[in-house]
Design a protein around this motif. Structure first.
Motif, PDB file in Angstrom:
ATOM      1  N   GLN A 186       1.504  -2.449  -1.903  1.00  0.00           N
ATOM      2  CA  GLN A 186       1.198  -2.107  -0.515  1.00  0.00           C
ATOM      3  C   GLN A 186       0.012  -1.131  -0.486  1.00  0.00           C
ATOM      4  O   GLN A 186      -0.011  -0.141  -1.202  1.00  0.00           O
ATOM      5  CB  GLN A 186       2.410  -1.472   0.163  1.00  0.00           C
ATOM      6  CG  GLN A 186       3.680  -2.305   0.072  1.00  0.00           C
ATOM      7  CD  GLN A 186       4.541  -1.988  -1.154  1.00  0.00           C
ATOM      8  OE1 GLN A 186       4.259  -1.066  -1.903  1.00  0.00           O
ATOM      9  NE2 GLN A 186       5.602  -2.765  -1.352  1.00  0.00           N
ATOM     10  N   TYR A 187      -0.952  -1.418   0.365  1.00  0.00           N
ATOM     11  CA  TYR A 187      -2.205  -0.652   0.390  1.00  0.00           C
ATOM     12  C   TYR A 187      -2.038   0.675   1.120  1.00  0.00           C
ATOM     13  O   TYR A 187      -1.451   0.745   2.206  1.00  0.00           O
ATOM     14  CB  TYR A 187      -3.283  -1.468   1.097  1.00  0.00           C
ATOM     15  CG  TYR A 187      -4.664  -0.858   1.069  1.00  0.00           C
ATOM     16  CD1 TYR A 187      -5.611  -1.299   0.158  1.00  0.00           C
ATOM     17  CD2 TYR A 187      -5.024   0.144   1.959  1.00  0.00           C
ATOM     18  CE1 TYR A 187      -6.884  -0.765   0.126  1.00  0.00           C
ATOM     19  CE2 TYR A 187      -6.290   0.704   1.944  1.00  0.00           C
ATOM     20  CZ  TYR A 187      -7.222   0.244   1.029  1.00  0.00           C
ATOM     21  OH  TYR A 187      -8.484   0.795   1.001  1.00  0.00           O
ATOM     22  N   ARG A 232      -4.111  -5.955  -2.115  1.00  0.00           N
ATOM     23  CA  ARG A 232      -2.728  -5.795  -1.665  1.00  0.00           C
ATOM     24  C   ARG A 232      -1.995  -7.120  -1.828  1.00  0.00           C
ATOM     25  O   ARG A 232      -2.591  -8.185  -1.785  1.00  0.00           O
ATOM     26  CB  ARG A 232      -2.680  -5.332  -0.207  1.00  0.00           C
ATOM     27  CG  ARG A 232      -3.138  -6.387   0.793  1.00  0.00           C
ATOM     28  CD  ARG A 232      -3.484  -5.763   2.124  1.00  0.00           C
ATOM     29  NE  ARG A 232      -4.763  -5.084   2.033  1.00  0.00           N
ATOM     30  CZ  ARG A 232      -5.128  -4.060   2.811  1.00  0.00           C
ATOM     31  NH1 ARG A 232      -4.323  -3.598   3.733  1.00  0.00           N
ATOM     32  NH2 ARG A 232      -6.320  -3.511   2.672  1.00  0.00           N
ATOM     33  N   TRP A 233      -0.686  -7.023  -1.997  1.00  0.00           N
ATOM     34  CA  TRP A 233       0.132  -8.223  -2.181  1.00  0.00           C
ATOM     35  C   TRP A 233       1.598  -7.922  -1.842  1.00  0.00           C
ATOM     36  O   TRP A 233       2.508  -8.184  -2.623  1.00  0.00           O
ATOM     37  CB  TRP A 233      -0.009  -8.764  -3.606  1.00  0.00           C
ATOM     38  CG  TRP A 233      -0.240  -7.730  -4.682  1.00  0.00           C
ATOM     39  CD1 TRP A 233      -1.389  -7.040  -4.935  1.00  0.00           C
ATOM     40  CD2 TRP A 233       0.711  -7.274  -5.660  1.00  0.00           C
ATOM     41  NE1 TRP A 233      -1.226  -6.183  -6.003  1.00  0.00           N
ATOM     42  CE2 TRP A 233       0.055  -6.313  -6.465  1.00  0.00           C
ATOM     43  CE3 TRP A 233       2.038  -7.601  -5.947  1.00  0.00           C
ATOM     44  CZ2 TRP A 233       0.683  -5.670  -7.529  1.00  0.00           C
ATOM     45  CZ3 TRP A 233       2.668  -6.954  -6.998  1.00  0.00           C
ATOM     46  CH2 TRP A 233       1.991  -6.008  -7.778  1.00  0.00           C
ATOM     47  N   PRO A 234       1.881  -7.419  -0.646  1.00  0.00           N
ATOM     48  CA  PRO A 234       3.221  -6.931  -0.311  1.00  0.00           C
ATOM     49  C   PRO A 234       4.287  -8.006  -0.177  1.00  0.00           C
ATOM     50  O   PRO A 234       5.480  -7.702  -0.326  1.00  0.00           O
ATOM     51  CB  PRO A 234       3.012  -6.198   1.018  1.00  0.00           C
ATOM     52  CG  PRO A 234       1.811  -6.851   1.623  1.00  0.00           C
ATOM     53  CD  PRO A 234       0.925  -7.190   0.457  1.00  0.00           C
ATOM     54  N   PRO A 281      -2.316   1.568   6.626  1.00  0.00           N
ATOM     55  CA  PRO A 281      -1.466   0.372   6.713  1.00  0.00           C
ATOM     56  C   PRO A 281      -0.216   0.412   5.852  1.00  0.00           C
ATOM     57  O   PRO A 281       0.629  -0.488   5.937  1.00  0.00           O
ATOM     58  CB  PRO A 281      -2.402  -0.749   6.253  1.00  0.00           C
ATOM     59  CG  PRO A 281      -3.342  -0.079   5.310  1.00  0.00           C
ATOM     60  CD  PRO A 281      -3.565   1.300   5.878  1.00  0.00           C
ATOM     61  N   TYR A 282      -0.061   1.422   5.025  1.00  0.00           N
ATOM     62  CA  TYR A 282       1.022   1.480   4.034  1.00  0.00           C
ATOM     63  C   TYR A 282       2.428   1.317   4.622  1.00  0.00           C
ATOM     64  O   TYR A 282       3.205   0.483   4.130  1.00  0.00           O
ATOM     65  CB  TYR A 282       0.894   2.791   3.255  1.00  0.00           C
ATOM     66  CG  TYR A 282       1.963   3.101   2.260  1.00  0.00           C
ATOM     67  CD1 TYR A 282       2.031   2.453   1.036  1.00  0.00           C
ATOM     68  CD2 TYR A 282       2.912   4.101   2.521  1.00  0.00           C
ATOM     69  CE1 TYR A 282       3.008   2.772   0.100  1.00  0.00           C
ATOM     70  CE2 TYR A 282       3.891   4.426   1.597  1.00  0.00           C
ATOM     71  CZ  TYR A 282       3.941   3.767   0.389  1.00  0.00           C
ATOM     72  OH  TYR A 282       4.904   4.091  -0.526  1.00  0.00           O
ATOM     73  N   GLU A 285       3.129  -2.306   5.540  1.00  0.00           N
ATOM     74  CA  GLU A 285       3.158  -3.219   4.402  1.00  0.00           C
ATOM     75  C   GLU A 285       4.414  -3.032   3.556  1.00  0.00           C
ATOM     76  O   GLU A 285       4.962  -3.995   3.017  1.00  0.00           O
ATOM     77  CB  GLU A 285       1.882  -3.072   3.577  1.00  0.00           C
ATOM     78  CG  GLU A 285       0.646  -3.510   4.353  1.00  0.00           C
ATOM     79  CD  GLU A 285      -0.603  -3.636   3.495  1.00  0.00           C
ATOM     80  OE1 GLU A 285      -0.499  -3.525   2.255  1.00  0.00           O
ATOM     81  OE2 GLU A 285      -1.686  -3.870   4.069  1.00  0.00           O
ATOM     82  N   ALA A 288       7.076  -4.794   5.355  1.00  0.00           N
ATOM     83  CA  ALA A 288       6.940  -6.243   5.171  1.00  0.00           C
ATOM     84  C   ALA A 288       7.580  -6.691   3.859  1.00  0.00           C
ATOM     85  O   ALA A 288       8.225  -7.742   3.794  1.00  0.00           O
ATOM     86  CB  ALA A 288       5.467  -6.639   5.211  1.00  0.00           C
ATOM     87  N   THR A 289       7.392  -5.901   2.797  1.00  0.00           N
ATOM     88  CA  THR A 289       8.017  -6.229   1.512  1.00  0.00           C
ATOM     89  C   THR A 289       9.530  -6.217   1.638  1.00  0.00           C
ATOM     90  O   THR A 289      10.224  -7.130   1.159  1.00  0.00           O
ATOM     91  CB  THR A 289       7.580  -5.231   0.423  1.00  0.00           C
ATOM     92  OG1 THR A 289       6.154  -5.165   0.370  1.00  0.00           O
ATOM     93  CG2 THR A 289       8.112  -5.655  -0.943  1.00  0.00           C
ATOM     94  N   GLN A 401      -8.681  -7.535   5.482  1.00  0.00           N
ATOM     95  CA  GLN A 401      -7.985  -6.274   5.732  1.00  0.00           C
ATOM     96  C   GLN A 401      -8.658  -5.110   5.019  1.00  0.00           C
ATOM     97  O   GLN A 401      -8.736  -4.014   5.552  1.00  0.00           O
ATOM     98  CB  GLN A 401      -6.530  -6.372   5.264  1.00  0.00           C
ATOM     99  CG  GLN A 401      -5.542  -6.835   6.311  1.00  0.00           C
ATOM    100  CD  GLN A 401      -5.406  -5.864   7.458  1.00  0.00           C
ATOM    101  OE1 GLN A 401      -6.228  -5.855   8.374  1.00  0.00           O
ATOM    102  NE2 GLN A 401      -4.379  -5.047   7.431  1.00  0.00           N
TER     103      GLN A 401
END
Length: 431
Positions: A186-187, A232-234, A281-282, A285, A288-289, A401
């Motif tokens: 997460q970014y 990022r790849w949440p 955005p953390y 994100e 979302a995970t 993003q």
């Protein structure tokens, strides 16, 4: 640390300064020896060489941690010198060295107590090397894939990594491609953003005017390294599956009649509300995970997202993990499963804060459990390889993003860094 304990260890100046980063408090937290810490030693790795149009450098980005007690002093000095992470303003050059020097003896002993250093480097190197072996097989057109690690505050530092890239035959008129692969799913501007800003800085310093030209999108095969970013790849399916299987493994430890009633507590490093309100955005994100993992689990259990490692008196994103556990225990809910959802390997936040503070302090260590970290999980490493393959084939330098600044961002360094990586699109086309 928990908030109440952390407050006794930090001065008000440090408390205010630490509001820049969700990753700072845990790195400064205490750590004591415990059996889980390094029970699993990464196995040896070998690198496959299946050449074609490569090589491709795969650079894992993380903040790092001292691998030995001798590195603790330098680690703290770099950390407190970073105005992006700990903004002390005009007092930076005075307070930074003062605080780091005062903290070094105690932190050095704490790392000695957990076996002499952080496991982050050995897990990062292992994960990357194993990922590259898979990439050599599934993406032969970009092979061989060369693994590199770049930490912000511990060896190997970003400038050391970049120098090694050049010495290994990338750049210096030879071109070549490199992928900056954040190891924060997460970014956040204070973690991934900070690492990318540092990478941009050393790119400009070590590759000269041609690198500056490409910042404006003018890359034309001038022999510098062509960069792209996995930022990022949440909700990647492999990440979600790896988390879900580890959760199922831990739930299986409870008696069947209580299993579906256990509360899943997803714990992520907290963030100061000043950063949240800036538009970072953390939090979204991370949420979302969590939701993606619960979907995979068919919402089998009740769950909550909580936040750990708050430090100092300023407002932080909550509820705190320690307070959440305490609150549920008080309500009679004793079957609690802690899930470190924003970490991809063990470090102080999992090994000490959760294992040695939150769980023992609950008074019910037999029913409050922590899910195993991803570490050398083969499913997770395969997910990393799948992400990398998809990225290498996309032709994209960075995500839309990443190009977007936070609404309240005032950092010119951040603006220039984003401009640079966006401008690498033309460099990729000519690489």
């Amino acid at each position: 640390m928990t908030a109440r304990r952390a407050a006794t260890h930090f001065t008000r100046s440090l408390s205010q300064a630490s509001a820049a980063s969700p990753a700072l408090p845990g790195y400064l937290g205490a750590a004591q020896s415990q059996s889980r810490r390094l029970a699993t030693v990464p196995p040896p790795v070998t690198q496959n060489a299946a050449g074609a149009k490569g090589p491709t450098a795969m650079v894992f980005l993380n903040m790092g941690g001292p691998s030995t007690t001798d590195e603790v002093g330098d680690f703290l000095s770099r950390l407190f010198a970073d105005g992006d992470l700990i903004p002390l303003g005009r007092l930076q050059s005075y307070l930074g060295p003062l605080i780091s020097k005062r903290r070094t003896p105690k932190i050095k002993q704490q790392y000695a107590d957990i076996g002499g250093g952080s496991p982050i480097r050995k897990w990062s190197e292992y994960q990357n090397e194993e990922m590259c072996k898979i990439l050599d097989e599934i993406s032969p057109e970009t092979a061989p894939h060369k693994p590199y690690v770049a930490f912000r505050y511990a060896d190997p530092l970003t400038d050391e990594m970049y120098t090694r890239l050049l010495d290994d035959g990338f750049g210096r008129g030879k071109g070549g491609r490199a992928v900056a692969f954040t190891q924060y799913p997460q970014y956040s501007c204070s973690t991934t953003g900070s690492s990318l800003n540092e990478l941009w800085k050393w790119r400009q310093r070590l590759e000269g005017k041609s690198a500056a030209d490409r910042t404006n999108g003018d890359g034309d095969g001038d022999g510098t390294i062509a960069w792209s970013v996995i930022d990022r790849w949440p909700v990647h399916s492999g990440l979600v599956e790896a988390f879900a299987r580890n959760i199922e493994k831990t739930l299986a430890e409870y008696p069947e009649e209580r299993r579906n009633e256990a509360v899943l507590l997803f714990s992520a490093h907290s963030l100061p509300m000043s950063v949240v309100n800036r538009g970072d955005p953390y939090p979204a994100e991370v949420a979302a995970t969590v939701y993606a993992v619960m979907q995979r689990l068919n919402f089998s259990n009740p769950y909550r997202l909580c936040w750990q490692s708050q430090v100092g008196p300023s407002a932080w994103l909550g509820p705190q993990t320690s307070d959440t556990v305490e609150g549920y225990i008080h309500k009679g809910q004793k079957d609690l499963v802690l899930i470190p959802i924003a970490f991809t390997s063990d470090h102080i936040e999992t090994l000490f804060e959760l294992d040695q503070e939150v769980i023992p302090d609950s008074g019910h260590p037999e029913t409050v459990k922590r899910v195993e970290s991803l570490n050398g999980n083969p499913l997770f490493i395969r997910a990393l390889a799948d992400m990398a393959k998809a990225h290498l084939g996309s032709g994209i330098s960075c995500s839309p993003q990443m190009e977007l600044r936070c609404p309240g961002c005032k950092s010119e360094r951040c603006a220039e860094s984003k401009k640079f990586f966006k401008g690498q699109q033309s460099a990729l086309a000519s690489a």
